[in-house]
Design an enzyme around this catalytic site. Sequence first.
Site, PDB file in Angstrom:
ATOM      1  N   ARG A   1       4.394 -10.916  16.654  1.00  0.00           N
ATOM      2  CA  ARG A   1       5.740 -10.319  16.562  1.00  0.00           C
ATOM      3  C   ARG A   1       6.253 -10.196  15.130  1.00  0.00           C
ATOM      4  NH1 ARG A   1       6.001 -13.466  20.909  1.00  0.00           N
ATOM      5  NH2 ARG A   1       5.848 -12.300  22.847  1.00  0.00           N
TER       6      ARG A   1
ATOM      7  N   LYS B   1       7.641   1.853   5.433  1.00  0.00           N
ATOM      8  CA  LYS B   1       7.132   2.635   6.562  1.00  0.00           C
ATOM      9  C   LYS B   1       5.677   2.238   6.794  1.00  0.00           C
ATOM     10  CE  LYS B   1       8.822   7.108   5.710  1.00  0.00           C
ATOM     11  NZ  LYS B   1       8.571   8.512   6.058  1.00  0.00           N
TER      12      LYS B   1
ATOM     13  N   GLU C   1       2.817  14.040  -6.424  1.00  0.00           N
ATOM     14  CA  GLU C   1       3.994  13.313  -5.929  1.00  0.00           C
ATOM     15  C   GLU C   1       4.864  12.853  -7.107  1.00  0.00           C
ATOM     16  OE1 GLU C   1       5.008  12.961  -2.758  1.00  0.00           O
ATOM     17  OE2 GLU C   1       3.230  13.127  -1.487  1.00  0.00           O
TER      18      GLU C   1
ATOM     19  N   LYS D   1      11.733   6.198  -6.102  1.00  0.00           N
ATOM     20  CA  LYS D   1      11.509   5.875  -4.685  1.00  0.00           C
ATOM     21  C   LYS D   1      12.299   4.620  -4.299  1.00  0.00           C
ATOM     22  CE  LYS D   1       9.283   5.893  -0.617  1.00  0.00           C
ATOM     23  NZ  LYS D   1       8.091   6.165   0.159  1.00  0.00           N
TER      24      LYS D   1
ATOM     25  N   GLU E   1      15.731   6.777   6.505  1.00  0.00           N
ATOM     26  CA  GLU E   1      15.594   8.227   6.396  1.00  0.00           C
ATOM     27  C   GLU E   1      16.630   9.000   7.212  1.00  0.00           C
ATOM     28  OE1 GLU E   1      11.796  10.937   7.097  1.00  0.00           O
ATOM     29  OE2 GLU E   1      11.508   9.443   5.558  1.00  0.00           O
TER      30      GLU E   1
ATOM     31  N   ARG F   1      17.082   9.982   1.987  1.00  0.00           N
ATOM     32  CA  ARG F   1      15.641   9.812   1.849  1.00  0.00           C
ATOM     33  C   ARG F   1      14.893  11.131   2.079  1.00  0.00           C
ATOM     34  NH1 ARG F   1      12.376   4.351   3.904  1.00  0.00           N
ATOM     35  NH2 ARG F   1      10.312   5.085   3.346  1.00  0.00           N
TER      36      ARG F   1
ATOM     37  N   ASN G   1      11.147  14.625   0.711  1.00  0.00           N
ATOM     38  CA  ASN G   1      10.302  15.598   1.407  1.00  0.00           C
ATOM     39  C   ASN G   1      10.232  16.943   0.694  1.00  0.00           C
ATOM     40  OD1 ASN G   1       9.304  14.078   3.545  1.00  0.00           O
ATOM     41  ND2 ASN G   1      11.268  14.219   4.595  1.00  0.00           N
TER      42      ASN G   1
ATOM     43  N   HIS H   1       7.330  19.247   1.210  1.00  0.00           N
ATOM     44  CA  HIS H   1       6.542  18.699   2.318  1.00  0.00           C
ATOM     45  C   HIS H   1       6.570  19.553   3.583  1.00  0.00           C
ATOM     46  CE1 HIS H   1       6.014  15.282  -0.255  1.00  0.00           C
ATOM     47  NE2 HIS H   1       5.391  14.570   0.673  1.00  0.00           N
TER      48      HIS H   1
ATOM     49  N   HIS I   1       3.106  20.030   4.876  1.00  0.00           N
ATOM     50  CA  HIS I   1       2.632  19.545   6.183  1.00  0.00           C
ATOM     51  C   HIS I   1       2.042  20.677   7.012  1.00  0.00           C
ATOM     52  CE1 HIS I   1       5.546  15.882   5.975  1.00  0.00           C
ATOM     53  NE2 HIS I   1       4.341  15.543   5.566  1.00  0.00           N
TER      54      HIS I   1
ATOM     55  N   HIS J   1      -3.344  15.265   0.825  1.00  0.00           N
ATOM     56  CA  HIS J   1      -1.901  15.396   1.057  1.00  0.00           C
ATOM     57  C   HIS J   1      -1.156  15.935  -0.178  1.00  0.00           C
ATOM     58  CE1 HIS J   1       2.131  14.490   2.361  1.00  0.00           C
ATOM     59  NE2 HIS J   1       2.292  13.719   1.293  1.00  0.00           N
TER      60      HIS J   1
HETATM   61  N1  LIG Z   1       4.205   4.599   4.274  1.00  0.00           N
HETATM   62  C1  LIG Z   1       4.605   5.631   3.552  1.00  0.00           C
HETATM   63  O1  LIG Z   1       5.786   5.746   3.170  1.00  0.00           O
HETATM   64  C2  LIG Z   1       3.604   6.675   3.178  1.00  0.00           C
HETATM   65  C3  LIG Z   1       3.944   7.640   2.223  1.00  0.00           C
HETATM   66  C4  LIG Z   1       2.972   8.565   1.853  1.00  0.00           C
HETATM   67  C5  LIG Z   1       1.716   8.534   2.444  1.00  0.00           C
HETATM   68  N2  LIG Z   1       1.428   7.584   3.377  1.00  0.00           N
HETATM   69  C6  LIG Z   1       0.088   7.520   3.995  1.00  0.00           C
HETATM   70  O2  LIG Z   1      -0.850   7.245   2.973  1.00  0.00           O
HETATM   71  C7  LIG Z   1      -2.117   7.754   3.356  1.00  0.00           C
HETATM   72  C8  LIG Z   1      -2.768   8.411   2.173  1.00  0.00           C
HETATM   73  O3  LIG Z   1      -2.908   7.459   1.152  1.00  0.00           O
HETATM   74  P1  LIG Z   1      -3.866   7.671  -0.110  1.00  0.00           P
HETATM   75  O4  LIG Z   1      -3.645   8.999  -0.675  1.00  0.00           O
HETATM   76  O5  LIG Z   1      -3.694   6.485  -0.953  1.00  0.00           O
HETATM   77  O6  LIG Z   1      -5.306   7.769   0.542  1.00  0.00           O
HETATM   78  P2  LIG Z   1      -6.351   6.660   1.026  1.00  0.00           P
HETATM   79  O7  LIG Z   1      -5.712   5.375   1.322  1.00  0.00           O
HETATM   80  O8  LIG Z   1      -7.152   7.317   2.081  1.00  0.00           O
HETATM   81  O9  LIG Z   1      -7.277   6.470  -0.266  1.00  0.00           O
HETATM   82  C9  LIG Z   1      -8.009   7.559  -0.747  1.00  0.00           C
HETATM   83  C10 LIG Z   1      -9.448   7.160  -1.084  1.00  0.00           C
HETATM   84  O10 LIG Z   1      -9.453   6.424  -2.295  1.00  0.00           O
HETATM   85  C11 LIG Z   1     -10.219   5.231  -2.145  1.00  0.00           C
HETATM   86  N3  LIG Z   1      -9.639   4.275  -3.077  1.00  0.00           N
HETATM   87  C12 LIG Z   1      -8.494   3.576  -2.945  1.00  0.00           C
HETATM   88  N4  LIG Z   1      -8.210   2.926  -4.067  1.00  0.00           N
HETATM   89  C13 LIG Z   1      -9.200   3.202  -4.935  1.00  0.00           C
HETATM   90  C14 LIG Z   1      -9.461   2.849  -6.271  1.00  0.00           C
HETATM   91  N5  LIG Z   1      -8.600   2.103  -6.993  1.00  0.00           N
HETATM   92  N6  LIG Z   1     -10.576   3.328  -6.864  1.00  0.00           N
HETATM   93  C15 LIG Z   1     -11.420   4.135  -6.184  1.00  0.00           C
HETATM   94  N7  LIG Z   1     -11.223   4.524  -4.919  1.00  0.00           N
HETATM   95  C16 LIG Z   1     -10.120   4.064  -4.302  1.00  0.00           C
HETATM   96  C17 LIG Z   1     -10.097   4.894  -0.704  1.00  0.00           C
HETATM   97  O11 LIG Z   1     -11.171   4.091  -0.299  1.00  0.00           O
HETATM   98  C18 LIG Z   1     -10.102   6.273  -0.050  1.00  0.00           C
HETATM   99  O12 LIG Z   1     -11.414   6.710   0.128  1.00  0.00           O
HETATM  100  C19 LIG Z   1      -1.880   8.667   4.536  1.00  0.00           C
HETATM  101  O13 LIG Z   1      -2.362   8.052   5.703  1.00  0.00           O
HETATM  102  C20 LIG Z   1      -0.358   8.808   4.596  1.00  0.00           C
HETATM  103  O14 LIG Z   1       0.111   8.963   5.915  1.00  0.00           O
HETATM  104  C21 LIG Z   1       2.346   6.665   3.749  1.00  0.00           C
HETATM  105 ZN   LIG Z   2       4.014  12.979   0.330  1.00  0.00          ZN
END
Ligand SMILES: NC(=O)c1ccc[n+]([C@@H]2O[C@H](COP(=O)([O-])OP(=O)(O)OC[C@H]3O[C@@H](n4cnc5c(N)ncnc54)[C@H](O)[C@@H]3O)[C@@H](O)[C@H]2O)c1
Ligand SMILES: [Zn+2]
Length: 367
Positions: free
Chosen positions: A123, A145, A187, A229, A239, A243, A247, A250, A254, A267
């Site tokens: 929990r 999030k 971003e 942020k 949001e 917030r 976007n 986006h 999206h 992304h």
């Molecule tokens: N929670 C939120 O507010 C929020 C906001 C934006 C995006 N997201 C989420 O984030 C995700 C995308 O995140 P991302 O772009 O970080 O992609 P990711 O986590 O898939 O990482 C991208 C790639 O980089 C590799 N990697 C990570 N760190 C590394 C490093 N230091 N050196 C070499 N390789 C490395 C990973 O293994 C992966 O293959 C999506 O699922 C999205 O929904 C969440």
């Molecule tokens: Zn984004």
Amino acid sequence: VKRIPVITESHHYDVFLDAGLLAEAGALLRSELKLQGEKLVVVSAETIWRHWGEALARSLDIAQLQWHSLLVPDGEQAKNFLTVERAAEQLVALSADRSTILVAFGGGVIGDMAGFLAAIYMRGIRVIQIPTTLLAQVDASIGGKTGVNLASGKNLIGSFHQPECVIIDPLLTNTLDDREFRAGLFEVIKCGIITDPSLFQLLESEPDRILAREPAYVTRCVEASVRIKSGIVSKDERESGLRRVLNYGHTIGHALEADTHYSHFLHGEAVAWGMIAAAQIGTEVGISDEGTAQRIRNLILRYGPLPPVPDDSARIAQVTFSDKKTIDGKTHWVLASRIGSVEICSKVSFGVITNAITHIQKISQAQ
Ligand SMILES: NC(=O)c1ccc[n+]([C@@H]2O[C@H](COP(=O)([O-])OP(=O)(O)OC[C@H]3O[C@@H](n4cnc5c(N)ncnc54)[C@H](O)[C@@H]3O)[C@@H](O)[C@H]2O)c1
Ligand SMILES: [Zn+2]
């Protein structure tokens, strides 16, 4: 070490930021969280652990913290219930209890999954975010999030679960491949457009140093974005209004991702096209002048190249109406009136959206 506060209704915490901070992560955790023998479980993935696992391990050991690592499969395909369930079983096997603290050590995928696991394990247990991608450092790790994907859509299951703290070492982005790094920079550009003209100017004047990942410049970009942020999340945790400005770019971003089944664009790349399109919409509805749109377009293309935009603009425009950020059937467009300031506009006609997509298609073909 920079300390940037995040103050939400549910929780107050700090983002710690400095080049090389990973080496001090253990000491920082010990002093800031006043740890007294609580067990840490580092949730990470193979690739990340290969690059940076030893450095984190050393830092935790020096601080004499009790920790285990739990490696999970990485990537958007693995961001699901099954991975979380298996990790939860492993937590049980490690005798993790309610005092155990998870450390999410990875990109946004790991951060969202480990955050969600922490939100639901027994929990709810505490989580610390140590983001390793540029996107996760400037965006995903801050704001609480968390979640996973369903077969029928991205991020449809989740929870708000704020971390105890966020530890950001911009040097970790050195091992990212070029495309991932640039995707994160889009971003950063977004942050400049929505609230920070001086960040935008830095990005305009120093593209070579930023793209070469000179530590001082990467750190400045990350810090400015984190401040934005953190500030926005502090004012609007769930949001409900403000917030939304995050976007920017986006809605069409999206739509491009969905239209290409999440396999064509990273992304940030989809958002990059979305921001050029939003700038065009801004001029068409009279919110921004052509000079602003041009600066946005030029800056984004300077940090390209971007994968090509698919060619059916009406089909992509249609997808913007099913965006999950739609409220009461209305799409709320975030549009820049000038660099550093945005307005929300819900009256954008289908024709204007289609024109904006045709606009990015033309740029894409000329790229
Ligand atoms: N929670 C939120 O507010 C929020 C906001 C934006 C995006 N997201 C989420 O984030 C995700 C995308 O995140 P991302 O772009 O970080 O992609 P990711 O986590 O898939 O990482 C991208 C790639 O980089 C590799 N990697 C990570 N760190 C590394 C490093 N230091 N050196 C070499 N390789 C490395 C990973 O293994 C992966 O293959 C999506 O699922 C999205 O929904 C969440
Ligand atoms: Zn984004």
